[in-house]
Design a protein around this motif. Structure first.
Motif: not given
Length: 122
Positions: A114-122
């Motif tokens: 989730a952290g990797v995914w969230l960082s890609a969303a920003f």
């Protein structure tokens, strides 16, 4: 210079781990080690966010040392997780031990992804 970043991160992570563990555990009347579970999953989320940020070029190696190695290294605790799981088994709380092991792995990996995914969303 690199070692100083690790030391600074750990100087924040270690007391944060202790205080968070005590605060969370005091709110649960259970043999399940909620405090350790929370700090470990939180550390996985932070490390996932950081890994994604470094991979995308949004964060550099100094931040990785400060937050990844220093903060997360001191915040998370595999040894306490192992000890608490063993103690649950020794005291006859085998289902809690299995639940702790399974939930920690699933939630930790989920938080990292989730952290990797969230960082890609920003």
């Amino acid at each position: 210079m690199n070692w100083l970043l690790v030391v600074l991160g750990a100087a924040v992570g270690a007391p944060l781990r202790y205080l968070t563990d005590r605060a969370v555990q005091s709110r649960h009347d259970s043999v399940f080690p909620w405090g350790t579970f929370v700090v470990n999953v939180t550390g996985c989320l932070i490390l996932g966010l950081l890994t994604g940020a470094v991979a995308s070029g949004a964060a550099g190696p100094h931040l990785q040392l400060l937050l990844g190695t220093g903060l997360c290294g001191a915040l998370t605790t595999y040894s306490t997780f192992s000890y608490e799981t063993l103690r649950l088994t020794e005291t006859g709380a085998g289902l809690y031990a299995v639940g702790n092991a399974a939930a920690s792995v699933v939630a930790g990996l989920g938080a990292a992804f989730a952290g990797v995914w969230l960082s890609a969303a920003f």
